[in-house]
Design a protein around this motif. Sequence first.
Motif, PDB file in Angstrom:
ATOM      1  N   ASP A 180      60.590 -46.116 -29.987  1.00  0.00           N
ATOM      2  CA  ASP A 180      59.917 -46.223 -31.279  1.00  0.00           C
ATOM      3  C   ASP A 180      60.711 -45.373 -32.266  1.00  0.00           C
ATOM      4  O   ASP A 180      60.460 -44.172 -32.433  1.00  0.00           O
ATOM      5  N   VAL A 181      61.682 -45.986 -32.909  1.00  0.00           N
ATOM      6  CA  VAL A 181      62.647 -45.240 -33.718  1.00  0.00           C
ATOM      7  C   VAL A 181      61.993 -44.462 -34.857  1.00  0.00           C
ATOM      8  O   VAL A 181      62.260 -43.262 -35.020  1.00  0.00           O
ATOM      9  N   PRO A 182      61.120 -45.077 -35.676  1.00  0.00           N
ATOM     10  CA  PRO A 182      60.527 -44.294 -36.776  1.00  0.00           C
ATOM     11  C   PRO A 182      59.752 -43.076 -36.284  1.00  0.00           C
ATOM     12  O   PRO A 182      59.870 -41.984 -36.850  1.00  0.00           O
ATOM     13  N   ARG A 183      58.981 -43.277 -35.219  1.00  0.00           N
ATOM     14  CA  ARG A 183      58.182 -42.151 -34.708  1.00  0.00           C
ATOM     15  C   ARG A 183      59.078 -41.081 -34.089  1.00  0.00           C
ATOM     16  O   ARG A 183      58.874 -39.873 -34.303  1.00  0.00           O
ATOM     17  N   LEU A 184      60.055 -41.501 -33.306  1.00  0.00           N
ATOM     18  CA  LEU A 184      60.964 -40.544 -32.680  1.00  0.00           C
ATOM     19  C   LEU A 184      61.713 -39.735 -33.733  1.00  0.00           C
ATOM     20  O   LEU A 184      61.828 -38.504 -33.629  1.00  0.00           O
ATOM     21  N   LYS A 185      62.204 -40.416 -34.763  1.00  0.00           N
ATOM     22  CA  LYS A 185      62.928 -39.719 -35.817  1.00  0.00           C
ATOM     23  C   LYS A 185      62.031 -38.723 -36.541  1.00  0.00           C
ATOM     24  O   LYS A 185      62.435 -37.590 -36.835  1.00  0.00           O
ATOM     25  N   ALA A 186      60.814 -39.128 -36.835  1.00  0.00           N
ATOM     26  CA  ALA A 186      59.903 -38.248 -37.564  1.00  0.00           C
ATOM     27  C   ALA A 186      59.604 -36.987 -36.762  1.00  0.00           C
ATOM     28  O   ALA A 186      59.605 -35.868 -37.302  1.00  0.00           O
ATOM     29  N   LEU A 187      59.353 -37.160 -35.464  1.00  0.00           N
ATOM     30  CA  LEU A 187      59.018 -36.015 -34.618  1.00  0.00           C
ATOM     31  C   LEU A 187      60.220 -35.104 -34.408  1.00  0.00           C
ATOM     32  O   LEU A 187      60.112 -33.880 -34.495  1.00  0.00           O
ATOM     33  N   TRP A 188      61.375 -35.709 -34.130  1.00  0.00           N
ATOM     34  CA  TRP A 188      62.561 -34.898 -33.861  1.00  0.00           C
ATOM     35  C   TRP A 188      63.075 -34.202 -35.117  1.00  0.00           C
ATOM     36  O   TRP A 188      63.416 -33.012 -35.082  1.00  0.00           O
ATOM     37  N   ASP A 189      63.144 -34.934 -36.204  1.00  0.00           N
ATOM     38  CA  ASP A 189      63.693 -34.348 -37.434  1.00  0.00           C
ATOM     39  C   ASP A 189      62.845 -33.185 -37.943  1.00  0.00           C
ATOM     40  O   ASP A 189      63.360 -32.299 -38.642  1.00  0.00           O
ATOM     41  N   ARG A 190      61.574 -33.169 -37.580  1.00  0.00           N
ATOM     42  CA  ARG A 190      60.735 -32.021 -37.936  1.00  0.00           C
ATOM     43  C   ARG A 190      61.157 -30.780 -37.155  1.00  0.00           C
ATOM     44  O   ARG A 190      61.074 -29.644 -37.660  1.00  0.00           O
ATOM     45  N   LEU A 191      61.626 -30.975 -35.922  1.00  0.00           N
ATOM     46  CA  LEU A 191      61.984 -29.845 -35.068  1.00  0.00           C
ATOM     47  C   LEU A 191      63.353 -29.257 -35.397  1.00  0.00           C
ATOM     48  O   LEU A 191      63.588 -28.071 -35.171  1.00  0.00           O
ATOM     49  N   VAL A 192      64.254 -30.072 -35.917  1.00  0.00           N
ATOM     50  CA  VAL A 192      65.636 -29.622 -36.108  1.00  0.00           C
ATOM     51  C   VAL A 192      65.714 -28.341 -36.945  1.00  0.00           C
ATOM     52  O   VAL A 192      66.309 -27.342 -36.503  1.00  0.00           O
ATOM     53  N   PRO A 193      65.130 -28.290 -38.148  1.00  0.00           N
ATOM     54  CA  PRO A 193      65.239 -27.046 -38.924  1.00  0.00           C
ATOM     55  C   PRO A 193      64.442 -25.890 -38.324  1.00  0.00           C
ATOM     56  O   PRO A 193      64.743 -24.723 -38.598  1.00  0.00           O
ATOM     57  N   LEU A 194      63.447 -26.200 -37.499  1.00  0.00           N
ATOM     58  CA  LEU A 194      62.645 -25.135 -36.893  1.00  0.00           C
ATOM     59  C   LEU A 194      63.372 -24.456 -35.741  1.00  0.00           C
ATOM     60  O   LEU A 194      63.194 -23.250 -35.517  1.00  0.00           O
ATOM     61  N   TRP A 195      64.176 -25.214 -34.992  1.00  0.00           N
ATOM     62  CA  TRP A 195      64.729 -24.695 -33.757  1.00  0.00           C
ATOM     63  C   TRP A 195      66.239 -24.511 -33.761  1.00  0.00           C
ATOM     64  O   TRP A 195      66.790 -23.915 -32.834  1.00  0.00           O
ATOM     65  N   ASP A 196      66.928 -24.970 -34.784  1.00  0.00           N
ATOM     66  CA  ASP A 196      68.387 -24.826 -34.778  1.00  0.00           C
ATOM     67  C   ASP A 196      68.812 -23.370 -34.734  1.00  0.00           C
ATOM     68  O   ASP A 196      69.808 -23.017 -34.098  1.00  0.00           O
ATOM     69  N   ASP A 197      68.103 -22.509 -35.414  1.00  0.00           N
ATOM     70  CA  ASP A 197      68.512 -21.108 -35.529  1.00  0.00           C
ATOM     71  C   ASP A 197      67.958 -20.214 -34.424  1.00  0.00           C
ATOM     72  O   ASP A 197      68.124 -18.998 -34.477  1.00  0.00           O
TER      73      ASP A 197
END
Length: 557
Positions: A180-197
């Motif tokens: 489910d590309v839209p849902r996967l992108k929405a969930l993952w992209d929320r995590l990227v700025p939270l966990w990259d650092d």
Amino acid sequence: MTAPRTADAPVTIFGPDFPFAFDDWITHPQGLGELPPERLGSEVAIVGAGMAGMVAAYELMKLGLKPVVYEASRMGGRLRSQPFEGGQGVVAELGGMRFPASSTAFFHYVNRLDLQTRPFPNPLTPAAGCTVIDLEGQTHWARGLSDLPPLFAEVAEAWARALEDGAGFSGLQQALRERDVPRLKALWDRLVPLWDDRTFYDFVAQSPAFAALSFRHREVFGQVGFGTGGWDSDFPNSMLEILRVVLTGCDENQHLIVGGAQQVPVGLWHHAPAAHELRHWPAGTTLASLHQGAPRHGVTAIARAADGQLALTDTWSNTRHYPAALTTCQSWLLTTQIAVEETLFSQKHWMALDRTRYMQSSKTFVMVDRPFWNDLKANGWPTLGMTLTDRLTRGTYLFDNGPDKPGVICLSYAWMGDALKMLPHDTHKRVQLALSALQKIYPDVDIASHIVGDPISVSWEADPHFLGAFKGALPGHYRYNHRMYSHFMQDAFPAAERGIFIAGDDVSWTPAWVEGAVQTSLNAVWGIVRHLGGRCHAANPGPGDVFAQIGPMALPD
């Protein structure tokens, strides 16, 4: 783009950063694309004959190009299966040795070559038979988690809860299962700025699940982990990298390639695609036949020639020009082993290539007369088990090649600091150190009496053609990874930077896993075809055709 799947579909390495169905793309009946007629038969350079280089060369050959493969060391790259002398085909897997079933693009090529696989003997799996965990001088024998003291189950439960609480793991993985590309992108992209650092250790230590437990629980998690074993060598890495691994099933349901993983890239070298798959070339054409049997020597320089093409110079000072070139070597080699003209990459890309951080890895193998560990003791347990320990060996794996062949023991599989402890020592000293450590765990077992032939070891950081085992992204490296991964999208590049492409697991979002090498090589195939004026069929768009819609999110510089 991709057809959604059912809720009970298996986990695959589908994104999450770029949820493109590479496995569907490479199996589509329309093929990967087509080139202008005048480009058919054109030479393109492939630097490196590892998995990324061989997949790209194989697919470009099918499209009608003539890949010219350069290799400085040996074919296979870090899929290196070293035979034991006189060992009836028995090998030591010095590089990649366990491949998760979620690596669907990789297994496409494994299946194409009709190679056999079997479950890898990871800890606490049926393939291991039994697992021995030795920590702080206490030894536990287990066939499953329930055989271990409650502390280990508490650690496993805390890890599962930490993933759920900190990343919404089950919902994220379900979206990945269903593609489910839209849902996967929405969930993952929320995590990227939270966990990259943030580091992996920070994620664990700050999670409510582990915070409620003792330091000892975190220590056991680092020493033993679950799935593929201990995790503490990854504690400094970005949590995003670890989350990708567990999300995509890389640490579970793993398999080995019977006869050695090196058979995959070498097999592609010799494999003749079906006649209907080949454009331009006659039936029976192989990469080997296009090269008169062997790849060209290693590349020492890459520059922009006066005619606008890329000039590659090999070890023997032979220079040839190509309209496009793909480098699949580890990125540090573009500054230490190959004199690459600086203007071929932007300074932003050079920063990313140079900031790649490689992890150290050491393995020591011995061949034994038979799989003697299957002999049962009076208490019904095997003589030896797959062993995880805080001693020098860290991980010991047992490979049963059948009753009619010698067995193999990976005496020690170590990472980072533990790998550096082995670096100054020759192979025989490493064997002695490992046997000494294992003697403390198995005081009644004389492993040395079963050893036959010469042992084999590797330290990837000591190999000038690799300088490390694989990338381990640090906090803050997402932007670098984004630059490297998206480099195949070159329409906006100035002319001076076009035509040279990069691929390999260190370019991917999943370093250390061969699927990342395969997927980035397929990205490069798309990029090269486009660079040469080709395109994908409308019914089978490639990764670059949909990159603007579903590509990885970009963090601001």
